[in-house]
Design a protein around this motif. Structure first.
Motif, PDB file in Angstrom:
ATOM      1  N   THR A   1       0.702  -1.157  -0.065  1.00 38.83           N
ATOM      2  CA  THR A   1       0.065  -0.070  -0.150  1.00 38.83           C
ATOM      3  C   THR A   1       0.817   1.426   0.019  1.00 38.83           C
ATOM      4  OG1 THR A   1      -1.732  -1.136   0.889  1.00 38.83           O
ATOM      5  CG2 THR A   1      -1.869   1.068   1.390  1.00 38.83           C
ATOM      6  N   LYS A   2       1.761   1.463   0.816  1.00 36.95           N
ATOM      7  CA  LYS A   2       2.644   2.424   1.155  1.00 36.95           C
ATOM      8  C   LYS A   2       3.469   2.579  -0.381  1.00 36.95           C
ATOM      9  CE  LYS A   2       6.277   4.824   3.208  1.00 36.95           C
ATOM     10  NZ  LYS A   2       7.447   4.822   4.020  1.00 36.95           N
TER      11      LYS A   2
ATOM     12  N   LYS B   1       0.682   3.910  -3.001  1.00 40.87           N
ATOM     13  CA  LYS B   1      -0.006   5.322  -2.826  1.00 40.87           C
ATOM     14  C   LYS B   1       1.038   6.234  -2.513  1.00 40.87           C
ATOM     15  CE  LYS B   1      -4.395   3.272  -1.308  1.00 40.87           C
ATOM     16  NZ  LYS B   1      -5.428   3.142  -0.501  1.00 40.87           N
ATOM     17  N   GLU B   2       2.162   5.970  -1.667  1.00 41.68           N
ATOM     18  CA  GLU B   2       3.072   7.072  -1.315  1.00 41.68           C
ATOM     19  C   GLU B   2       4.250   7.001  -2.130  1.00 41.68           C
ATOM     20  OE1 GLU B   2       3.428   7.306   3.097  1.00 41.68           O
ATOM     21  OE2 GLU B   2       1.641   6.593   3.269  1.00 41.68           O
ATOM     22  N   GLY B   3       4.685   5.969  -2.383  1.00 36.80           N
ATOM     23  CA  GLY B   3       6.162   5.812  -3.146  1.00 36.80           C
ATOM     24  C   GLY B   3       7.211   5.885  -2.261  1.00 36.80           C
TER      25      GLY B   3
ATOM     26  N   LYS C   1      11.501   6.516  -1.505  1.00 40.23           N
ATOM     27  CA  LYS C   1      12.686   7.350  -2.134  1.00 40.23           C
ATOM     28  C   LYS C   1      13.757   6.569  -3.194  1.00 40.23           C
ATOM     29  CE  LYS C   1      13.269  10.878   1.448  1.00 40.23           C
ATOM     30  NZ  LYS C   1      14.155  11.617   2.141  1.00 40.23           N
TER      31      LYS C   1
ATOM     32  N   TYR D   1       6.183   3.015  -6.555  1.00 43.95           N
ATOM     33  CA  TYR D   1       6.417   4.295  -7.598  1.00 43.95           C
ATOM     34  C   TYR D   1       7.871   4.741  -6.658  1.00 43.95           C
ATOM     35  CZ  TYR D   1       6.792   8.933  -9.139  1.00 43.95           C
ATOM     36  OH  TYR D   1       7.544  10.233  -9.611  1.00 43.95           O
TER      37      TYR D   1
ATOM     38  N   ASN E   1      10.470   7.678  -5.776  1.00 41.75           N
ATOM     39  CA  ASN E   1      10.430   9.219  -6.095  1.00 41.75           C
ATOM     40  C   ASN E   1      12.137   9.454  -6.377  1.00 41.75           C
ATOM     41  OD1 ASN E   1       8.071  10.004  -5.367  1.00 41.75           O
ATOM     42  ND2 ASN E   1       8.402   9.350  -3.001  1.00 41.75           N
TER      43      ASN E   1
END
Length: 155
Positions: A47-48, A51-53, A55, A152, A154
């Motif tokens: 999930t993290k 949804k958040e991605g 580094k 994702y 970043n």
């Protein structure tokens, strides 16, 4: 013109319905009890990661945990999994590489479970996806209605 447009929309909806049904039906019977990402060795939930991605990292790993009782239904030599790694460019998804991982009894973390994982270096920022295919039945492994594990990265 209106009739043609309605027929086209109906045909498109039919194709979407059929492809959605076949995707659901084509999941493996071998199901993990949990799945997580490891970002430079640090655990991250699906999930993290989605949804958040996370580094940018040097190594990205996906780990699937299975209940050891599954070995009662499938022999150890059938517990092979193919990990297909994909990267998303702006307009397309590209296949990056594939790894086949076999069951390794010495890598069993506990008496009740075992894990299968795949690690990739040379990670760049953007969306990554991993599809896992069970060699026991040739189908995609899913977990909690997810069959494409995405994360994702970043900058």
């Amino acid at each position: 013109m209106k009739k043609y447009l309605l027929k086209s929309v109906f045909l498109l909806l039919a194709v979407i319905a059929v492809s959605s049904f076949s995707e659901i039906k084509a999941q493996s019977k071998i199901t993990p009890t949990s799945v997580r990402w490891l970002v430079d060795g640090v655990p991250v939930s699906l999930t993290k990661g989605y949804k958040e991605g996370v580094k940018l990292c040097d190594k990205l790993t996906i780990e699937l945990y299975f209940d050891k009782s599954i070995l009662n239904s499938y022999s150890k030599d059938k517990m092979n999994f193919e990990f297909k790694w994909f990267y998303y460019y702006v307009t397309q998804k590209e296949f990056m590489d594939s790894y086949t991982v076999t069951y390794n009894e010495s890598a069993v973390p506990s008496a009740n479970a075992f894990s299968i994982s795949s690690t990739r270096g040379n990670i760049r920022s953007g969306w990554w996806e991993v599809q896992v295919i069970s060699k026991a039945d040739g189908e995609v492994v899913g977990f909690q209605e997810v069959s494409r594990f995405q994360i994702y990265i970043n900058k």
